[in-house]
Design a protein around this motif. Structure first.
Motif, PDB file in Angstrom:
ATOM      1  N   THR A  56       9.397 -64.390 -21.739  1.00 11.95           N
ATOM      2  CA  THR A  56      10.083 -65.630 -21.373  1.00 11.95           C
ATOM      3  C   THR A  56      10.058 -65.883 -19.878  1.00 11.95           C
ATOM      4  O   THR A  56       9.815 -67.006 -19.423  1.00 11.95           O
ATOM      5  CB  THR A  56      11.538 -65.588 -21.873  1.00 11.95           C
ATOM      6  N   GLN A  57      10.307 -64.846 -19.083  1.00 11.44           N
ATOM      7  CA  GLN A  57      10.353 -65.026 -17.635  1.00 11.44           C
ATOM      8  C   GLN A  57       9.008 -65.502 -17.097  1.00 11.44           C
ATOM      9  O   GLN A  57       8.942 -66.424 -16.278  1.00 11.44           O
ATOM     10  CB  GLN A  57      10.759 -63.714 -16.955  1.00 11.44           C
ATOM     11  N   ALA A  58       7.931 -64.885 -17.566  1.00 13.38           N
ATOM     12  CA  ALA A  58       6.604 -65.296 -17.111  1.00 13.38           C
ATOM     13  C   ALA A  58       6.274 -66.713 -17.580  1.00 13.38           C
ATOM     14  O   ALA A  58       5.641 -67.492 -16.857  1.00 13.38           O
ATOM     15  CB  ALA A  58       5.548 -64.318 -17.606  1.00 13.38           C
ATOM     16  N   LEU A  59       6.720 -67.063 -18.805  1.00 13.00           N
ATOM     17  CA  LEU A  59       6.455 -68.412 -19.311  1.00 13.00           C
ATOM     18  C   LEU A  59       7.168 -69.455 -18.460  1.00 13.00           C
ATOM     19  O   LEU A  59       6.613 -70.520 -18.175  1.00 13.00           O
ATOM     20  CB  LEU A  59       6.902 -68.517 -20.770  1.00 13.00           C
ATOM     21  N   VAL A  60       8.407 -69.155 -18.054  1.00 10.18           N
ATOM     22  CA  VAL A  60       9.115 -70.077 -17.161  1.00 10.18           C
ATOM     23  C   VAL A  60       8.329 -70.269 -15.876  1.00 10.18           C
ATOM     24  O   VAL A  60       8.181 -71.394 -15.374  1.00 10.18           O
ATOM     25  CB  VAL A  60      10.536 -69.541 -16.870  1.00 10.18           C
ATOM     26  N   GLY A  61       7.803 -69.172 -15.317  1.00 14.28           N
ATOM     27  CA  GLY A  61       7.008 -69.278 -14.096  1.00 14.28           C
ATOM     28  C   GLY A  61       5.763 -70.120 -14.294  1.00 14.28           C
ATOM     29  O   GLY A  61       5.406 -70.915 -13.420  1.00 14.28           O
ATOM     30  N   ARG A  62       5.100 -69.958 -15.454  1.00 11.56           N
ATOM     31  CA  ARG A  62       3.895 -70.763 -15.716  1.00 11.56           C
ATOM     32  C   ARG A  62       4.246 -72.243 -15.883  1.00 11.56           C
ATOM     33  O   ARG A  62       3.495 -73.120 -15.442  1.00 11.56           O
ATOM     34  CB  ARG A  62       3.190 -70.243 -16.975  1.00 11.56           C
ATOM     35  N   CYS A  63       5.364 -72.525 -16.520  1.00 15.21           N
ATOM     36  CA  CYS A  63       5.794 -73.925 -16.670  1.00 15.21           C
ATOM     37  C   CYS A  63       6.083 -74.543 -15.303  1.00 15.21           C
ATOM     38  O   CYS A  63       5.714 -75.701 -15.049  1.00 15.21           O
ATOM     39  CB  CYS A  63       7.029 -74.010 -17.556  1.00 15.21           C
ATOM     40  N   GLU A  64       6.752 -73.798 -14.442  1.00 19.36           N
ATOM     41  CA  GLU A  64       7.042 -74.309 -13.101  1.00 19.36           C
ATOM     42  C   GLU A  64       5.758 -74.500 -12.301  1.00 19.36           C
ATOM     43  O   GLU A  64       5.630 -75.454 -11.522  1.00 19.36           O
ATOM     44  CB  GLU A  64       7.996 -73.354 -12.390  1.00 19.36           C
ATOM     45  N   GLU A  65       4.783 -73.594 -12.503  1.00 14.82           N
ATOM     46  CA  GLU A  65       3.503 -73.745 -11.820  1.00 14.82           C
ATOM     47  C   GLU A  65       2.789 -75.008 -12.283  1.00 14.82           C
ATOM     48  O   GLU A  65       2.212 -75.755 -11.477  1.00 14.82           O
ATOM     49  CB  GLU A  65       2.627 -72.522 -12.083  1.00 14.82           C
ATOM     50  N   ALA A  66       2.820 -75.265 -13.589  1.00 14.76           N
ATOM     51  CA  ALA A  66       2.204 -76.492 -14.113  1.00 14.76           C
ATOM     52  C   ALA A  66       2.874 -77.722 -13.532  1.00 14.76           C
ATOM     53  O   ALA A  66       2.206 -78.703 -13.168  1.00 14.76           O
ATOM     54  CB  ALA A  66       2.286 -76.507 -15.642  1.00 14.76           C
ATOM     55  N   GLN A  67       4.207 -77.669 -13.415  1.00 10.33           N
ATOM     56  CA  GLN A  67       4.926 -78.806 -12.855  1.00 10.33           C
ATOM     57  C   GLN A  67       4.566 -79.022 -11.395  1.00 10.33           C
ATOM     58  O   GLN A  67       4.422 -80.159 -10.929  1.00 10.33           O
ATOM     59  CB  GLN A  67       6.433 -78.593 -13.003  1.00 10.33           C
ATOM     60  N   ASP A  68       4.408 -77.923 -10.660  1.00 13.31           N
ATOM     61  CA  ASP A  68       4.011 -78.035  -9.255  1.00 13.31           C
ATOM     62  C   ASP A  68       2.621 -78.649  -9.132  1.00 13.31           C
ATOM     63  O   ASP A  68       2.363 -79.456  -8.226  1.00 13.31           O
ATOM     64  CB  ASP A  68       4.028 -76.656  -8.593  1.00 13.31           C
ATOM     65  N   LEU A  69       1.714 -78.278 -10.029  1.00 16.01           N
ATOM     66  CA  LEU A  69       0.367 -78.838  -9.993  1.00 16.01           C
ATOM     67  C   LEU A  69       0.395 -80.341 -10.249  1.00 16.01           C
ATOM     68  O   LEU A  69      -0.313 -81.111  -9.587  1.00 16.01           O
ATOM     69  CB  LEU A  69      -0.519 -78.141 -11.031  1.00 16.01           C
ATOM     70  N   LEU A  70       1.209 -80.773 -11.219  1.00 18.60           N
ATOM     71  CA  LEU A  70       1.331 -82.204 -11.484  1.00 18.60           C
ATOM     72  C   LEU A  70       1.891 -82.932 -10.271  1.00 18.60           C
ATOM     73  O   LEU A  70       1.423 -84.017  -9.906  1.00 18.60           O
ATOM     74  CB  LEU A  70       2.237 -82.447 -12.689  1.00 18.60           C
ATOM     75  N   HIS A  71       2.887 -82.330  -9.634  1.00 19.19           N
ATOM     76  CA  HIS A  71       3.484 -82.961  -8.467  1.00 19.19           C
ATOM     77  C   HIS A  71       2.481 -83.057  -7.321  1.00 19.19           C
ATOM     78  O   HIS A  71       2.364 -84.085  -6.656  1.00 19.19           O
ATOM     79  CB  HIS A  71       4.708 -82.180  -8.021  1.00 19.19           C
ATOM     80  N   GLU A  72       1.725 -81.989  -7.093  1.00 14.61           N
ATOM     81  CA  GLU A  72       0.749 -81.995  -6.004  1.00 14.61           C
ATOM     82  C   GLU A  72      -0.322 -83.055  -6.220  1.00 14.61           C
ATOM     83  O   GLU A  72      -0.803 -83.673  -5.272  1.00 14.61           O
ATOM     84  CB  GLU A  72       0.095 -80.622  -5.891  1.00 14.61           C
ATOM     85  N   ASN A  73      -0.700 -83.251  -7.477  1.00 16.57           N
ATOM     86  CA  ASN A  73      -1.740 -84.239  -7.773  1.00 16.57           C
ATOM     87  C   ASN A  73      -1.198 -85.649  -7.916  1.00 16.57           C
ATOM     88  O   ASN A  73      -1.961 -86.588  -8.138  1.00 16.57           O
ATOM     89  CB  ASN A  73      -2.484 -83.850  -9.051  1.00 16.57           C
ATOM     90  N   GLY A  74       0.123 -85.811  -7.811  1.00 14.56           N
ATOM     91  CA  GLY A  74       0.705 -87.141  -7.877  1.00 14.56           C
ATOM     92  C   GLY A  74       0.630 -87.768  -9.251  1.00 14.56           C
ATOM     93  O   GLY A  74       0.522 -88.986  -9.384  1.00 14.56           O
ATOM     94  N   VAL A  75       0.686 -86.940 -10.303  1.00 13.15           N
ATOM     95  CA  VAL A  75       0.580 -87.456 -11.666  1.00 13.15           C
ATOM     96  C   VAL A  75       1.918 -88.068 -12.058  1.00 13.15           C
ATOM     97  O   VAL A  75       2.905 -87.365 -12.220  1.00 13.15           O
ATOM     98  CB  VAL A  75       0.211 -86.340 -12.655  1.00 13.15           C
ATOM     99  N   THR A  76       1.955 -89.383 -12.213  1.00  9.65           N
ATOM    100  CA  THR A  76       3.214 -90.065 -12.506  1.00  9.65           C
ATOM    101  C   THR A  76       2.980 -91.195 -13.493  1.00  9.65           C
ATOM    102  O   THR A  76       1.892 -91.741 -13.600  1.00  9.65           O
ATOM    103  CB  THR A  76       3.826 -90.662 -11.224  1.00  9.65           C
TER     104      THR A  76
END
Length: 869
Positions: A56-76
């Motif tokens: 679970t802990q690693a999955l939370v980290g991967r989800c946050e990483e995916a969210q950071d990638l979306l934010h960096e790419n400006g996906v809105t």
């Protein structure tokens, strides 16, 4: 079915809690993960195996990483740049929506049949109209819809190419486990770019899962879409000019428009970029008009041509309908295809399928009632709690009667009675559930999910007769969490769609090796004038934002110093002038002093001035930092396909800083925040300089930056040396710090500040990139390399203006400026010099705009005049 005992104890707990939530729901219903006996469907094997290994802990980290990638790419979804508070990335669930191979084959057949049916229907409606004459469709249903285009109707000639080559279908799994179609998108179906971006993001966040999973790849579908667009070219050119027509940066889906244009290597254009001349559509570029062969449009039917359709449209191209009618340009999908999005068609499709295709409809639609039919209207009004309503003029926005106040509901019913043909009722659907990972609570939650899947005419079948065409279904798509029928834009969570394959599939990329000769090109002449205009103003607003941030940072720093030391020279009034802020009058300050004891006066003064400065962080301030950034962001988004990924990440970092502006914090917090803004702007323009090809677009960006920088530098010098309330060393130091020359000055002179040395450094030293002399040379060099609209042996206006400013600077008698502090004559000479420099540079921006961005065309004589005898 899977045995949960093979998973980790942590995953078993997650699954057990998920099963408990399903049992607590209202009665048994279909779930994507668990069957009615609470056993796990076999198709979830690769996903659950990966979750079991991760924890679970690693999955939370991967989800946050995916969210950071979306934010960096400006996906809105809803990126309206005029409302910074609403700029947000969607949430991407790390758990996909999984469809097994057998079920996908059935879906494929149903989607392929649906596309064939809609293509046959639209060809009939704009051709022979047999479905209307035979009574299978009410004429009022068709003719009153805003997307039925009468100028497109022609019953004499069969279409040479399919009117619908690309089709999106919204589906949902019902609580009973059946697939139901919610609606069709045939004008400008959106979502393929978002779907592929989701897949790329999760493949980076969960590389092991996506590398080993036996799922079908998505990129091949976009590759086929590009080939289909090329096959539409009217003259079958080998290298057709394909453009993507977008409403512009104000569109909620603009990210996807820019993403697709960049991915498919076609030009991203707006209506103002295109013009119809002699029946042909051309793109306005810096090198002149360039013929357009194929338009992939992202604008709905009525807005595409203000000449024949909606006269108030500012998004379309005058004359586009006639050009398409003449076969001079191909449009995907064809103008008029929007009639297929009519929500009332769902109730008539089964009989239309039997009539047009001789087949039974494979994919059922949700139960619908057209209120234009008197009997169906009475059914709807008799059972108001059973239906959602849709206005056919805005079908994407469902009307939910249970959410309306009694008065509003009464007004709605009166509207329906008055214009029943404009309303459609659709039965409510209880959706099946699918697991969604809740990052905050670290558990699996059951939610209903909507899907959008896509179909495409095979590229090799574009010019075949309708009965011989084959269709390709995208093996995946876009899913979003919400009750069945929830609009995509209203959802806060999206999911990737997995379509399982028998074996792992190879990766596909549009960047493949060419197997023949290729035309080598370098960007420049074909740059749309609008793009060059946006790059120019991106440079101007970016530089203006940088200078404003530096000045405001200095104002906070001086305010903090003066609060601690009342004996220091007060620079704040002059800094207010530089920031174009009204400094409190003597009466306002006297009122402050009157209300406070003497030993508190300075403290109250500080609070008042700090509040005035912090107002610049407010979105309501007409000249505040968010307002200035919004113009910078708008121009950045207009050239999204010309910015590198790293540069765009910097823009998103800036966007986050402006969303988090310290409007209620102190001067120190504001100062630290501005330091981050200055750093990000420097990184952005550095990346543009290092990664953007130095073609015409980059030159216009450079021109915008340096025109703004020169004008601001001259105005700062004028304030510091001539018009300041408190001229002197402290203010001169602020000027050097704002222009980032303080370190250079100290290293060079190592002595007390002197006006002559400052003037030499900021005006005359052509080795200093921040000096006016250096910047004038750079402007002259860039202007010389711009395309000239018309060949001429004479210098154009912008060149003459730069020469005028340069000559003024070179011809000044520097010796007359030596005694600036004590000589009125020296001050007069400096005033004349700065004014003489500001005048042509203030005019230079308009000259460049007129020469390159105004789209002015040479007049043409329409009537031949004969001389009378």
């Amino acid at each position: 079915m899977l045995d949960p005992n093979t998973f980790s104890a942590e995953l078993q707990t997650l699954l057990a809690n998920y099963a408990g939530k399903l049992l607590q729901s209202d009665g048994p219903g279909h779930d994507e993960l668990l069957n009615d006996r609470q056993r796990i469907h076999a198709r979830w094997q690769p996903v659950l195996d990966e979750l079991s290994q991760l924890g679970t802990q690693a999955l939370v980290g991967r989800c946050e990483e995916a969210q950071d990638l979306l934010h960096e790419n400006g996906v809105t979804f809803n990126t309206y740049e005029d409302d910074p508070g609403k700029l947000r990335s969607w949430q991407l669930d790390c758990l996909p929506f999984v469809i097994d191979t057998q079920e996908w084959e059935q879906l494929e057949q149903g989607l392929e049949q649906r596309t064939r049916l809609l293509e046959a229907l639209v060809e009939d409606l704009y051709g022979e109209r047999r479905m209307l004459s035979e009574g299978l469709l009410p004429p009022e249903l068709v003719y009153t819809h805003p997307s039925f285009l009468f100028p497109a109707a022609d019953d004499t000639l069969p279409p040479e190419r399919p009117l619908v080559i690309f089709h999106g279908t919204d589906l949902v799994r019902s609580r009973d486990g059946d697939w139901l179609v919610l609606g069709d998108w045939t004008q400008s179906p959106s979502g393929t770019g978002y779907a592929l971006e989701n897949r790329i993001t999760l493949a980076r966040a969960l590389p092991n899962l996506y590398r080993e999973a036996p799922l079908k790849r998505l990129a091949g579908f976009l590759q086929a879409q590009l080939r289909s667009l090329a096959a539409l070219c009217p003259n079958q050119r080998e290298q057709p000019n394909i453009v993507l027509l977008s409403p512009g940066p104000g569109s909620p889906g603009y990210f996807e428009h820019a993403w697709l244009a960049n991915y498919m290597n076609c030009s991203l254009v707006e209506g103002a970029d295109l013009v119809v001349r002699d029946g042909q559509v051309s793109m306005r570029t810096l090198g002149g008009l360039k013929q357009v062969d194929v338009i992939l449009r992202q604008i709905n039917d009525p807005w595409c041509d203000p000449l024949e359709l909606r006269g108030d449209s500012l998004l379309g191209v005058p004359g586009l309908m006639q050009a398409a009618r003449n076969g001079e340009v191909a449009i995907a999908n064809a103008l008029g295809a929007g009639i297929l999005e009519h929500p009332a068609l769902a109730g008539y499709l089964p009989q239309l399928c039997r009539r047009l295709l001789g087949e039974e409809l494979r994919l059922k639609g949700r139960e619908s009632r057209w209120c234009g039919d008197a009997d169906q209207l009475e059914q709807v009004l008799a059972e108001p709690g059973r239906w959602w309503l849709r206005d056919v003029k805005a079908p994407a926005l469902p009307i939910r009667p249970e959410t309306l106040a009694p008065d509003d509901l009464d007004r709605l019913h009166r509207r329906i009675r008055r214009q029943p043909h404009l309303f459609v009722a659709q039965a409510r659907i209880e959706g099946a559930t699918t697991p969604v990972f809740n990052v905050t609570e670290r558990q699996l939650d059951p939610h209903p999910v909507n899907l959008r899947l896509f179909s495409l005419v095979e590229p090799d079948d574009i010019r075949k007769p309708p009965g011989e065409r084959h269709y390709r279904i995208m093996p995946g798509g876009l899913a979003w969490v919400g009750e069945p029928g929830t609009p995509l834009m209203e959802s806060r969570m999206v999911k990737d769609i997995w379509v399982l394959a028998p074996v792992p599939q190879p990766h596909i990329s549009l960047l493949r090796q060419a197997h023949g000769p290729i035309v080598v090109t370098r960007d420049g002449q074909d740059l749309p004038c609008r793009v060059a205009d946006s790059l120019f103003w991106m440079g101007r607003y970016g530089e203006r934002l940088d200078i404003r941030s530096r000045l405001l940072r200095e104002a906070f720093a001086r305010l903090l110093q003066e609060d601690q030391d009342e004996s220091g020279d007060r620079l704040i009034p002059d800094l207010f002038t530089a920031l174009e802020l009204p400094y409190p009058s003597t009466a306002e300050l006297a009122e402050l002093y009157r209300k406070q004891p003497a030993h508190h006066r300075f403290k109250q003064d500080y609070i008042f001035l700090r509040h005035r400065l912090l107002e610049l962080f407010s979105e309501e301030h007409p000249d505040g930092m968010p307002w200035l950034f919004s113009y910078f962001l708008r121009n950045c988004r207009a050239v999204r396909d010309h910015l590198g990924d790293d540069a765009w990440r910097t823009v998103n970092s800036l966007r986050q800083k402006f969303n988090d502006m310290p409007r209620d914090q102190g001067a120190m917090g504001g100062q630290r925040h501005l330091e981050g803004v200055v750093t990000d702007l420097a990184a952005f323009f550095g990346l543009c300089n290092e990664t953007m090809p130095h073609h015409y677009g980059w030159r216009f960006l450079d021109l915008g930056r340096f025109i703004e920088r020169i004008v601001c530098s001259l105005e700062l010098l004028k304030l510091a040396l001539l018009t300041a309330r408190r001229p002197g060393i402290p203010l001169w130091e602020v000027v050097l710090a704002t222009t980032d020359n303080l370190t250079v000055y100290r290293r060079r002179y190592r002595s007390q500040l002197h006006p002559s040395a400052i003037l030499d450094l900021l005006l005359f030293d052509e080795t200093n990139p921040r000096s006016v002399g250096y910047m004038l040379r750079r402007l002259e060099r860039q202007i010389e390399r711009l395309p000239q609209p018309e060949p001429s042996p004479y210098r154009n206006l912008e060149t003459r203006l730069v020469i005028q400013a340069t000559s003024t600077l070179h011809l000044v008698d520097i010796n007359q400026l030596g005694e600036l502090e004590h000589s009125a004559k020296a001050r007069e000479v400096l005033t004349e010099l700065l004014d003489s420099l500001l005048a042509p540079l203030s005019e230079l921006s308009n000259a460049i705009s007129y020469s390159h961005f105004s789209h002015a065309e040479a007049p043409r004589q329409l009537v031949t005049m004969q001389k009378s005898v």
